[in-house]
Design a protein around this motif. Structure first.
Motif, mmCIF file in Angstrom:
data_model
loop_
_atom_site.group_PDB
_atom_site.id
_atom_site.type_symbol
_atom_site.label_atom_id
_atom_site.label_comp_id
_atom_site.label_asym_id
_atom_site.label_seq_id
_atom_site.Cartn_x
_atom_site.Cartn_y
_atom_site.Cartn_z
ATOM 1 N N ILE A 130 0.842 -1.199 0.000
ATOM 2 C CA ILE A 130 0.000 0.000 0.000
ATOM 3 C C ILE A 130 0.876 1.247 0.000
ATOM 4 O O ILE A 130 0.612 2.217 -0.732
ATOM 5 C CB ILE A 130 -0.959 0.006 1.205
ATOM 6 C CG1 ILE A 130 -1.975 -1.138 1.073
ATOM 7 C CG2 ILE A 130 -1.685 1.351 1.328
ATOM 8 C CD1 ILE A 130 -2.853 -1.329 2.295
ATOM 9 N N ALA A 133 2.146 1.798 -3.375
ATOM 10 C CA ALA A 133 1.077 2.294 -4.245
ATOM 11 C C ALA A 133 0.844 3.789 -4.029
ATOM 12 O O ALA A 133 0.657 4.547 -4.988
ATOM 13 C CB ALA A 133 -0.214 1.526 -3.995
ATOM 14 N N VAL A 134 0.876 4.229 -2.784
ATOM 15 C CA VAL A 134 0.693 5.654 -2.493
ATOM 16 C C VAL A 134 1.878 6.461 -3.024
ATOM 17 O O VAL A 134 1.708 7.560 -3.558
ATOM 18 C CB VAL A 134 0.508 5.883 -0.973
ATOM 19 C CG1 VAL A 134 0.412 7.375 -0.658
ATOM 20 C CG2 VAL A 134 -0.746 5.170 -0.473
ATOM 21 N N PRO A 275 -5.036 -4.758 -6.965
ATOM 22 C CA PRO A 275 -5.508 -3.800 -5.942
ATOM 23 C C PRO A 275 -4.618 -2.560 -5.847
ATOM 24 O O PRO A 275 -5.123 -1.451 -5.608
ATOM 25 C CB PRO A 275 -5.456 -4.614 -4.639
ATOM 26 C CG PRO A 275 -5.524 -6.034 -5.067
ATOM 27 C CD PRO A 275 -4.797 -6.086 -6.376
ATOM 28 N N TYR A 276 -3.332 -2.747 -6.064
ATOM 29 C CA TYR A 276 -2.393 -1.626 -5.896
ATOM 30 C C TYR A 276 -2.371 -0.721 -7.124
ATOM 31 O O TYR A 276 -2.142 0.482 -7.002
ATOM 32 C CB TYR A 276 -1.015 -2.166 -5.541
ATOM 33 C CG TYR A 276 -1.109 -3.099 -4.350
ATOM 34 C CD1 TYR A 276 -1.524 -2.610 -3.116
ATOM 35 C CD2 TYR A 276 -0.876 -4.468 -4.483
ATOM 36 C CE1 TYR A 276 -1.670 -3.461 -2.032
ATOM 37 C CE2 TYR A 276 -1.025 -5.311 -3.405
ATOM 38 C CZ TYR A 276 -1.427 -4.811 -2.184
ATOM 39 O OH TYR A 276 -1.592 -5.650 -1.112
ATOM 40 N N ILE A 279 -5.357 1.394 -6.366
ATOM 41 C CA ILE A 279 -5.047 2.373 -5.308
ATOM 42 C C ILE A 279 -4.243 3.539 -5.876
ATOM 43 O O ILE A 279 -4.553 4.713 -5.634
ATOM 44 C CB ILE A 279 -4.283 1.705 -4.152
ATOM 45 C CG1 ILE A 279 -5.225 0.785 -3.365
ATOM 46 C CG2 ILE A 279 -3.667 2.747 -3.209
ATOM 47 C CD1 ILE A 279 -4.516 -0.089 -2.343
ATOM 48 N N GLN A 280 -3.183 3.226 -6.644
ATOM 49 C CA GLN A 280 -2.352 4.323 -7.161
ATOM 50 C C GLN A 280 -3.135 5.198 -8.133
ATOM 51 O O GLN A 280 -2.937 6.417 -8.168
ATOM 52 C CB GLN A 280 -1.064 3.772 -7.799
ATOM 53 C CG GLN A 280 -1.220 2.983 -9.080
ATOM 54 C CD GLN A 280 -1.333 3.844 -10.325
ATOM 55 O OE1 GLN A 280 -0.797 4.944 -10.366
ATOM 56 N NE2 GLN A 280 -2.039 3.348 -11.330
ATOM 57 N N ILE A 283 -5.763 7.407 -5.960
ATOM 58 C CA ILE A 283 -5.069 8.452 -5.203
ATOM 59 C C ILE A 283 -4.437 9.466 -6.160
ATOM 60 O O ILE A 283 -4.405 10.670 -5.881
ATOM 61 C CB ILE A 283 -4.024 7.846 -4.257
ATOM 62 C CG1 ILE A 283 -4.726 7.021 -3.181
ATOM 63 C CG2 ILE A 283 -3.167 8.943 -3.608
ATOM 64 C CD1 ILE A 283 -3.799 6.308 -2.227
#
Length: 412
Positions: A130, A133-134, A275-276, A279-280, A283
């Motif tokens: 995570i 990914a951020v 999923p990542y 997420i990226q 965001i």
């Protein structure tokens, strides 16, 4: 004889017929490659993890953007330099500045490739994945500033590069809505990308995401109606921009699956990656939208007797001239000049004293906007002061209109 063109720039001397001409220079010119640092943050995180063995450094991206840059903004302060009119054409046409934006793109996608490789091996913990990914999202989100810069240009190759940047965050329709929608309706209640007084970011986000998407689609649909053609075509710039994202993410997953079948990736699962990537992407475009939230909060163009809105002026955008965030965001903070001159390149954007000013740089204001009570405390009185106490001139959030008017002694 010595002629001073501008006291705010640095100067170099050249001899012409025994006379000395003092010449203006852009003192930031060789600082602009620092704008590429957000594109390198995945590599920085990877290096720190390798150096220390501590997975917490996969979170380096948000630390850079939301901690380090705001601190440097305070320590280093404002820029304050505008290019003299005599040098604008020369500065605009200097290819050095153009390549600073072009180079962001391969670095952005190289960072994504590194992240995908790390996720695919399955060696990172969920928390580390995570964090990575951020961090990747900081690159793609700030990359949207590059897309914004290139998307306004007349050169077709730059407009295509803009869509390539946007593919990573699956937000290609921004290219259409921003140029042909937001710049027309900015600082009006009809604009989904202009936030309203009393509206917090979490109320603004779903409204602007839905409104921007709908606006982009309608703009392209009307364009093809005028041409007498169906909008269901790859010539539709919304569809071809989205197709770039489909090809990008589809290509990543197909390539990883092929490596898995070949035995190169022994622990690969699609759920290690998908999923990542989501997420990226979320965001990344969320970072764009929180910047949109900042830029026109509560500001409104007034209607004329004709029923049309007044022209957009420096009074209709919030600005900042903090030099570090200026470098990180290609002077997006000089937002009033951008709306006055949308095709002007970032290096020539000017700061105006008459524009409403934030108390900090955009990086600082993003953190404040994420905390609605703090945002209201910092910004609401500034909007009120901007309109000399007449809150009826502001762009007010409709569900709170009566409450806001009552609070400030006004009536509908």
């Amino acid at each position: 004889m010595t002629t001073t063109v501008n006291d705010e720039g640095t100067a170099a001397t050249v001899s012409t017929n025994d006379e000395v001409l003092e010449r203006w220079r852009d003192k930031k010119k060789y600082l602009w490659p620092l704008s590429l640092l957000p594109a390198l943050v995945t590599f920085i995180a990877w290096g720190l993890v390798e150096l220390t063995g501590n997975g917490i450094f996969w979170w380096s991206g948000p630390v850079l953007v939301f901690v380090l840059i705001p601190i440097l903004d305070v320590l280093i302060g404002d820029d304050g330099q505008n290019a003299p009119d005599e040098f604008m054409d020369e500065l605009e046409n200097d290819p050095f500045y153009r390549w600073v934006t072009y180079l962001y793109i391969p670095l952005q996608y190289a960072g994504l490739a590194v992240a995908v490789a790390m996720w695919a091996t399955g060696t990172l913990s969920i928390l580390e994945s995570i964090g990575l990914a951020v961090t990747v999202a900081m690159t793609s989100g700030i990359g949207i500033t590059v897309a914004h810069e290139l998307g306004h240009k007349k050169q077709e190759h730059e407009r295509w590069l803009s869509r390539i940047v946007l593919a990573q965050s699956f937000y290609g329709h921004f290219f259409i809505e921003h140029n042909r929608g937001h710049h027309v309706r900015v600082a009006t209640p009809e604009d989904p990308a202009s936030s309203r007084f009393g509206e917090n970011f979490y109320q603004f986000l779903p409204r602007t995401v839905k409104g921007s998407l709908t606006s982009a689609w309608e703009l392209e649909k009307k364009r093809f109606e005028r041409l007498g053609q169906s909008h269901w075509t790859l010539k539709n710039d919304v569809l071809n921009a989205w197709l770039m994202s489909v090809v990008l993410f589809g290509g990543i997953l197909v390539g990883l699956q092929a490596l898995s079948f070949a035995g190169v990736l022994t622990n690969y699962s699609i759920w290690n990656v998908v999923p990542y990537l989501i997420i990226q992407g979320v965001i990344g475009f969320g970072l764009l939208e929180i910047v949109n939230y900042l830029e026109h909060y509560g500001l409104k163009r007034q209607k004329l007797e004709s029923g049309r809105y007044e022209r957009c002026s420096p009074q209709h955008s919030w600005n900042s001239d903090r030099i570090v965030t200026n470098l990180a965001l290609y002077q997006l903070q000089r937002h009033s000049d951008h709306h006055a001159n949308p095709t002007r390149r970032y290096q020539t954007l000017r700061t105006f004293d008459e524009s409403p000013q934030f108390p900090g740089g955009y990086a600082t204001m993003i953190v404040i906007a994420a905390i609605p009570p703090l945002w209201r405390k910092v910004m609401d009185h500034r909007v009120l002061d901007h309109y000399d106490g007449d809150i009826t001139k502001a762009n007010i959030y409709p569900p709170k209109r009566d409450k806001i008017l009552a609070k400030y002694g006004q009536t509908s």
